[in-house]
Every structure is written in structure tokens, then in C-alpha cells.
Design a protein around this motif. Structure first.
Motif, PDB file in Angstrom:
ATOM      1  N   TYR A  57      -4.645  -7.122   1.181  1.00 30.17           N
ATOM      2  CA  TYR A  57      -5.532  -5.855   1.388  1.00 30.17           C
ATOM      3  C   TYR A  57      -6.230  -5.725   2.532  1.00 30.17           C
ATOM      4  O   TYR A  57      -6.441  -4.782   3.183  1.00 30.17           O
ATOM      5  N   GLU A  91      -8.173  -0.863  -3.113  1.00 27.27           N
ATOM      6  CA  GLU A  91      -6.986  -0.601  -2.635  1.00 27.27           C
ATOM      7  C   GLU A  91      -6.182   0.618  -3.263  1.00 27.27           C
ATOM      8  O   GLU A  91      -5.601   1.632  -2.766  1.00 27.27           O
ATOM      9  N   ILE A 129       1.065   4.233  -2.527  1.00 24.44           N
ATOM     10  CA  ILE A 129       0.903   5.870  -2.234  1.00 24.44           C
ATOM     11  C   ILE A 129       2.163   6.600  -2.624  1.00 24.44           C
ATOM     12  O   ILE A 129       1.713   7.656  -3.189  1.00 24.44           O
ATOM     13  N   SER A 152      -5.512   6.932   8.762  1.00 24.67           N
ATOM     14  CA  SER A 152      -6.748   6.211   9.356  1.00 24.67           C
ATOM     15  C   SER A 152      -7.012   7.091  10.644  1.00 24.67           C
ATOM     16  O   SER A 152      -7.982   7.274  11.076  1.00 24.67           O
ATOM     17  N   ILE A 190      -4.824   8.990  -0.568  1.00 26.52           N
ATOM     18  CA  ILE A 190      -4.086   9.412   0.411  1.00 26.52           C
ATOM     19  C   ILE A 190      -2.745  10.300  -0.079  1.00 26.52           C
ATOM     20  O   ILE A 190      -2.318  11.308   0.116  1.00 26.52           O
ATOM     21  N   TRP A 241      -5.669  -4.272   6.039  1.00 28.91           N
ATOM     22  CA  TRP A 241      -6.197  -2.906   6.199  1.00 28.91           C
ATOM     23  C   TRP A 241      -7.593  -2.835   6.574  1.00 28.91           C
ATOM     24  O   TRP A 241      -8.088  -1.454   6.912  1.00 28.91           O
ATOM     25  N   LEU A 243      -7.631   3.705  -2.531  1.00 28.92           N
ATOM     26  CA  LEU A 243      -7.282   4.470  -1.048  1.00 28.92           C
ATOM     27  C   LEU A 243      -5.949   5.026  -1.257  1.00 28.92           C
ATOM     28  O   LEU A 243      -5.427   6.203  -0.832  1.00 28.92           O
ATOM     29  N   ALA A 244      -4.992   4.223  -1.999  1.00 28.88           N
ATOM     30  CA  ALA A 244      -3.648   4.618  -2.144  1.00 28.88           C
ATOM     31  C   ALA A 244      -3.598   6.243  -2.734  1.00 28.88           C
ATOM     32  O   ALA A 244      -2.871   7.123  -2.509  1.00 28.88           O
ATOM     33  N   TYR A 265       1.217   8.281   5.387  1.00 31.26           N
ATOM     34  CA  TYR A 265       0.928   6.972   5.035  1.00 31.26           C
ATOM     35  C   TYR A 265      -0.296   6.537   5.839  1.00 31.26           C
ATOM     36  O   TYR A 265      -0.991   7.426   6.553  1.00 31.26           O
ATOM     37  N   ALA A 266      -0.656   5.438   5.576  1.00 32.79           N
ATOM     38  CA  ALA A 266      -2.174   4.525   5.848  1.00 32.79           C
ATOM     39  C   ALA A 266      -2.486   5.064   7.278  1.00 32.79           C
ATOM     40  O   ALA A 266      -3.608   5.066   7.631  1.00 32.79           O
ATOM     41  N   LEU A 312       0.498  -1.328  -0.069  1.00 36.69           N
ATOM     42  CA  LEU A 312      -0.116  -0.175   0.038  1.00 36.69           C
ATOM     43  C   LEU A 312       0.825   1.296  -0.010  1.00 36.69           C
ATOM     44  O   LEU A 312       0.637   2.288  -0.819  1.00 36.69           O
ATOM     45  N   HIS A 313       1.991   1.164   0.874  1.00 42.31           N
ATOM     46  CA  HIS A 313       2.858   2.542   0.798  1.00 42.31           C
ATOM     47  C   HIS A 313       3.683   2.733  -0.727  1.00 42.31           C
ATOM     48  O   HIS A 313       3.879   3.967  -0.875  1.00 42.31           O
TER      49      HIS A 313
END
Length: 279
Positions: free
Chosen positions: A198, A212, A170, A238, A219, A201, A215-216, A233-234, A166-167
């Protein structure tokens, strides 16, 4: 399995948690960053705890303390009545363990040296590795913690893969957005499927119906709106999104990047909620 603590234990919940931790664990750990000691004096509480320090234990690598590096000093202490009194009276909540005037990331180890409870104060994250279902029920009913109990247990490798994946997305969208229009990028990932891990998360974004890549992208888009040099980051997103306690330091840090115009941040969060929150 892992219990994620959803709301910071404060006041009576914190006291009950510490009482139980000292009853069931053998050792606790506090962390100090070496760079903090360059600018601030050594936290006074370490002097109070010195008599309970466990000598000979090495500063082991604990995956749950995810910011760990060679500049981190981990202090190990014996769980006993004297140390418990100091830990209970020092703060009002679990995430109050925070630099520069206190050590960070209160962690408890069982009699085998395995982590029972970990915390990452500056991320407002904490979790418990429960030993049986009775302990889960005790933590919910007697300590009265608000928790999420994972039915799906992720190995360290799986968790790291989910976080890294995920990072990386992003990062990619963050830098692409600097040179592309939003709508053209949206066309590129609208048909992409979620990666295998995923679901890791889900507990952080369980109120939202979002894939996913979306979301990335969102952000990354926020990071660009805030004119950041690097994306957030996530975990931080959040916390902001779900209004986790003690995020004011993060909000102020982000707002400073846009000249104090807090409306940009809050309008983005509200738009995200309206667009993706489950009906």
C-alpha cells in the motif's frame, strides 16, 4: 530510481525538459490509438516527423505505458535538432500530447533502448528514471520540475500488485455498496490492515491519513454517488482530489452521469479532505 513529476511541465519548464531529453536520449516515442484513426484524420505532426522516423524498431511492450494494448501504434523517432524543434513548438505542456488531434504519451528512450522518461497524458502522469543523484539535482534546480523522488524503488511486479490490489478492493466495495448500507460495510473493514504494498500509493495520497480499505471504500462510494456503471480508480481520484491540472475533461465526464449536478462531486471531495487530511 524513479522520479515522479508532480506538476505538469509547461512553458519554460517544458522547453528545458525537452532540451535536456534530446541532449541525453537517443529515441523518443509517440502513441496513437487505432480506433482514433477511424473517426479522425492521422495527426499532421506525424507527417512533419516522418523524416526522423526510426524504421525497424518494434512496438515493444513498455510497462510504464499502462494502457498499452494491441490497438496502440507506437512511433519511434530519432532525437535530433530537427525533431526537437517540432516537439518543442507543437505544444505548451507535457500533457497537451493528447488525442484526437495529436499523438499521446511522449516517451524518451536512452541509448540502450530503456525508458528514461514516460508520460501518460490522459492520466496526467509522468516520471523519469534518473541515472545518478547529480541528475536528480539538475532536474530539480536547473529544469525546475516539481518532483517526488522515491526512496523506495518498486519493481514492476510490486507496482502491479499494489495497483491491482487497491483496484480489486474498489471493485468489490463498488458493487457491494449497491446492495448495502454504508455503515454496515464500514463495520466490516474498519479493523483491516493495509496490504504489504500500500505504501506505493503514498506519493498520490501523501497529504491524507487514510488506510487502504477506507480509501478503496471512499472511491467506490463516489462512483455510486455519481451513478457510474463502473468505478473510477485511484489515479483519477488522486488527480481530482489534488486538483491536478487538465482534469476538466474528467470532471465533465463524471458530472454528465449525474445530470449536470456538479455539487455532488465537489461536495464529496471537500468532505474527503476535511475527514482525512493530515493535521
Amino acid at each position: 530510481m524513479s522520479i515522479n513529476i508532480l506538476k505538469e511541465p509547461r512553458d519554460k519548464e517544458y522547453e528545458r525538459l525537452i532540451q535536456y531529453a534530446f541532449k541525453t536520449c537517443k529515441t523518443f516515442v509517440l502513441a496513437v490509438q487505432r480506433e482514433i484513426l477511424i473517426f479522425y484524420p492521422k495527426p499532421k505532426i506525424l507527417e512533419e516527423l516522418e523524416q526522423y522516423k526510426v524504421n525497424g524498431l518494434k512496438a515493444l511492450y513498455y510497462p510504464q505505458i499502462n494502457y498499452y494494448n494491441h490497438d496502440t501504434i507506437l512511433y519511434f523517432y530519432e532525437c535530433n535538432e530537427g525533431a526537437k524543434s517540432i516537439i518543442m513548438q507543437a505544444v505548451m505542456g507535457l500533457y497537451d500530447w493528447r488525442h484526437p488531434y495529436l499523438p499521446e504519451d511522449l516517451t524518451f528512450l536512452d541509448d540502450k533502448g530503456d525508458i528514461w522518461m514516460y508520460s501518460i497524458s490522459h492520466e496526467n502522469i509522468a516520471g523519469i528514471y534518473e541515472r545518478n543523484i547529480d541528475e536528480v539535482e539538475f532536474i530539480k534546480s536547473e529544469i525546475e520540475l516539481e518532483i517526488y523522488w522515491r526512496e523506495r524503488v518498486y519493481t514492476e511486479a510490486e507496482a502491479m500488485e499494489a495497483i491491482t490490489n487497491l483496484h480489486c478492493l474498489i471493485d468489490g466495495y463498488f458493487f457491494l455498496l449497491r446492495a448495502n448500507e454504508t455503515w454496515t460495510l464500514d463495520e466490516r473493514f474498519s479493523n483491516k490492515e493495509n496490504s504489504e504494498h500500500y505504501m506505493y500509493w503514498n506519493e498520490y495520497f501523501d497529504e491524507y491519513d487514510i488506510k487502504e480499505h477506507y480509501l478503496a471504500f471512499e472511491i467506490a462510494h463516489l462512483g455510486n454517488l455519481l451513478k457510474l456503471n463502473n468505478p473510477i480508480y485511484a489515479f483519477d481520484f488522486s488527480n481530482l482530489l489534488n486538483e491536478v491540472q487538465n482534469t476538466s475533461y474528467l470532471e465533465q465526464s463524471l458530472i454528465r452521469n449525474i445530470g449536470g449536478n456538479s455539487e455532488i462531486l465537489y461536495e464529496f471531495l471537500e468532505r474527503f479532505k476535511l475527514k482525512y487530511k493530515k493535521k
